[in-house]
Design a protein around this motif. Sequence first.
Motif, PDB file in Angstrom:
ATOM      1  N   THR A   3      -1.206  -0.362  -1.308  1.00  0.00           N
ATOM      2  CA  THR A   3       0.656  -0.387  -1.970  1.00  0.00           C
ATOM      3  C   THR A   3       0.065  -0.722  -3.327  1.00  0.00           C
ATOM      4  N   ARG A   4      -1.496  -0.126  -3.377  1.00  0.00           N
ATOM      5  CA  ARG A   4      -1.332  -0.818  -5.169  1.00  0.00           C
ATOM      6  C   ARG A   4      -2.495   0.196  -5.201  1.00  0.00           C
ATOM      7  N   LYS A  14       2.226  -0.225  -7.688  1.00  0.00           N
ATOM      8  CA  LYS A  14       2.565  -0.563  -5.856  1.00  0.00           C
ATOM      9  C   LYS A  14       3.686   0.360  -5.547  1.00  0.00           C
ATOM     10  N   ASP A  17       5.413   1.174   0.072  1.00  0.00           N
ATOM     11  CA  ASP A  17       4.481   2.083   1.475  1.00  0.00           C
ATOM     12  C   ASP A  17       3.949   2.813   0.839  1.00  0.00           C
ATOM     13  N   GLU A  18       2.998   3.225   2.066  1.00  0.00           N
ATOM     14  CA  GLU A  18       2.205   4.448   1.000  1.00  0.00           C
ATOM     15  C   GLU A  18       2.687   5.889   0.533  1.00  0.00           C
ATOM     16  N   GLU A  20       5.840   6.089  -0.803  1.00  0.00           N
ATOM     17  CA  GLU A  20       5.758   5.576  -2.107  1.00  0.00           C
ATOM     18  C   GLU A  20       4.707   5.301  -3.710  1.00  0.00           C
ATOM     19  N   LEU A  21       3.326   4.852  -2.853  1.00  0.00           N
ATOM     20  CA  LEU A  21       2.119   4.605  -3.307  1.00  0.00           C
ATOM     21  C   LEU A  21       1.671   6.266  -4.115  1.00  0.00           C
TER      22      LEU A  21
END
Length: 48
Positions: A3-4, A14, A17-18, A20-21
């Motif tokens: 997530t980062r 950040k 979830d993946e 959104e990342l």
Amino acid sequence: MKTRLTCPCGEMMKGADEDELVTLVQKHLAENHPDHDYSRDEILFMAY
């Protein structure tokens, strides 16, 4: 789940979830590094 991601320019992103990342990183790249285009898999490979 990753997530980062910290861009070499120093920007830390950040996501919740993946998905959104990946969206955040692609937006950052489009706005700040238009000559760089990475796939979802490439972004998640660099993420932590």
